[in-house]
Scaffold this active site. Structure first.
Site, short mmCIF file in Angstrom:
data_model
loop_
_atom_site.label_atom_id
_atom_site.label_comp_id
_atom_site.label_asym_id
_atom_site.label_seq_id
_atom_site.Cartn_x
_atom_site.Cartn_y
_atom_site.Cartn_z
N ASP A 61 33.39 16.02 61.23
CA ASP A 61 34.75 15.30 62.33
C ASP A 61 34.45 14.66 63.21
O ASP A 61 36.11 14.10 63.71
CB ASP A 61 35.56 15.78 61.54
CG ASP A 61 36.06 15.31 59.91
OD1 ASP A 61 36.17 14.35 59.32
OD2 ASP A 61 35.90 17.12 59.21
N GLU A 66 40.01 11.93 68.54
CA GLU A 66 42.15 11.54 69.41
C GLU A 66 42.22 12.76 68.40
O GLU A 66 43.41 13.51 68.86
CB GLU A 66 42.40 10.71 68.66
CG GLU A 66 43.95 10.72 68.32
CD GLU A 66 44.30 9.79 67.58
OE1 GLU A 66 45.17 8.45 68.07
OE2 GLU A 66 43.68 9.66 66.39
N ASP A 67 41.95 13.93 67.26
CA ASP A 67 42.98 14.61 66.74
C ASP A 67 42.79 15.95 67.83
O ASP A 67 43.35 16.96 67.82
CB ASP A 67 42.48 15.54 65.68
CG ASP A 67 42.68 14.62 64.26
OD1 ASP A 67 44.14 13.61 64.20
OD2 ASP A 67 41.96 13.46 63.93
N ARG A 86 37.99 22.40 61.40
CA ARG A 86 38.25 21.20 63.40
C ARG A 86 38.48 21.72 64.26
O ARG A 86 38.27 21.46 65.46
CB ARG A 86 38.86 20.20 61.94
CG ARG A 86 38.39 19.46 61.18
CD ARG A 86 38.57 17.76 61.34
NE ARG A 86 39.15 17.01 62.60
CZ ARG A 86 39.37 15.83 63.26
NH1 ARG A 86 39.55 15.47 62.22
NH2 ARG A 86 38.83 15.17 63.87
N HIS A 161 48.13 11.54 58.85
CA HIS A 161 48.88 11.63 59.73
C HIS A 161 50.09 11.16 60.43
O HIS A 161 49.68 9.77 59.39
CB HIS A 161 47.79 11.70 60.99
CG HIS A 161 47.14 12.52 61.05
ND1 HIS A 161 44.93 11.79 60.84
CD2 HIS A 161 46.77 13.42 61.22
CE1 HIS A 161 44.73 13.57 61.93
NE2 HIS A 161 45.74 14.22 61.50
N CYS A 249 41.58 7.50 66.47
CA CYS A 249 41.20 8.71 66.25
C CYS A 249 40.08 9.05 66.85
O CYS A 249 39.11 9.55 66.83
CB CYS A 249 40.77 8.24 64.10
SG CYS A 249 40.32 7.20 63.71
C1 CIR Z 1 40.04 14.02 58.97
O1 CIR Z 1 40.42 14.51 57.65
O2 CIR Z 1 40.42 15.29 59.69
C2 CIR Z 1 39.10 13.91 59.35
N1 CIR Z 1 38.00 13.15 57.99
C3 CIR Z 1 39.47 12.09 59.06
C4 CIR Z 1 40.68 11.91 60.76
C5 CIR Z 1 41.35 11.09 61.17
N2 CIR Z 1 42.52 10.86 62.27
C6 CIR Z 1 42.73 10.37 62.67
O3 CIR Z 1 43.38 9.05 62.08
N3 CIR Z 1 43.71 10.61 63.84
#
Ligand code: CIR
Length: 254
Positions: A61, A66-67, A86, A161, A249
């Site tokens: 991922d 961004e996360d 993650r 989110h 993201c």
């Molecule tokens: C997740 O489930 O963490 C990733 N597949 C997708 C994260 C997307 N993040 C975001 O939109 N900030």
């Protein structure tokens, strides 16, 4: 004046193992990569210089950079992602961001994902979601209060989110998915609703030059954004959306 920079991470070959909702179709790595390449060209056209954090095959991922970090005022908050798989994504991002900002790290038992945070000039909004918990919010509050910013907590009822359901498009307007968040917390912001037929398909990223990148899968909502006087640029990111991602993201804008 320094050039605005977009921190990004390329799509790894392991992207087909990215976290998805149950029952989602298989992900295509090559299509996601083509979508990501187009996204980068739009960032460059929008005035951003691209800084790349190397991808990591052990982190399917990691394109969703961004996360992993949130820039608040003069510091970068390195998150502790809500999904345990993650958590290894943050180290390489911290090493690169550390060259630009002093770092503050969210620590156990706090969890917070950057996808749960957006800011206006005086307010930071944070989603209380399946990924961001109360302790993570408290740790973020100590940073915002040091910067004289208020923190508003928004309960996220549906979606991954806060920014799955509330997309800022300018300094006073957000596009909101109906019944997905506690809208009382958004008091003072102008709300434009996502078209019901496009539920959870709209995502947006305002670029440095004033244009707004929008998902091609939500033309009706995008038209409503355009009717407010904004230039919108549609981009097809269907594989990124299939992995629960949106347009914010894939970058950290600094
Ligand atoms: C997740 O489930 O963490 C990733 N597949 C997708 C994260 C997307 N993040 C975001 O939109 N900030």
């Amino acid at each position: 004046m320094s050039v605005p920079t977009a921190l990004i991470r390329p799509v790894p070959d392991s992207f087909h193992r990215a976290l998805v909702r149950e029952g989602s179709p298989a992900l295509s790595v090559s299509t996601a990569r083509a979508e990501h390449d187009r996204y980068l060209r739009h960032l460059e056209d929008g005035g951003y210089s691209i800084e790349t954090v190397p991808t990591d095959e052990a982190e399917p991922d990691c394109v969703f950079i961004e996360d992993t970090a949130i820039v608040i005022g003069s510091v970068a908050v390195i998150t502790r992602p809500g999904a345990p798989t993650r958590r290894g994504e943050t180290g390489p991002v911290a090493r690169v961001l550390g060259a630009h900002f002093p770092l503050v790290e969210v620590v156990d038992p706090g969890t917070i994902d950057g996808g749960d945070v957006f800011s206006t000039s005086e307010v930071v909004y944070v989603g209380r979601s399946s990924r961001t918990n109360e302790d993570g919010i408290d740790q973020l509050r100590s940073v915002t209060s040091q910067h004289g910013l208020s923190l508003v907590v928004v309960d996220v009822h549906h979606g991954l989110h806060l920014k799955s359901a509330v997309l800022p498009i300018d300094s006073e307007t957000v596009v909101v998915t109906r019944d997905a968040v506690d809208e009382k917390a958004l008091d003072g912001l102008r709300i434009l609703y996502e078209a019901d037929v496009e539920r959870n398909r709209f995502s947006a990223l305002p670029l440095g030059d004033g244009a707004i990148l929008v998902t091609a899968s939500a033309p009706v909502t995008s038209e409503a954004v355009s009717a407010l006087g904004h230039e919108v640029i549609p981009i097809d990111v269907s594989q990124i959306q299939a992995a629960d991602g949106g347009l914010t993201c894939m970058s950290i804008l600094i």
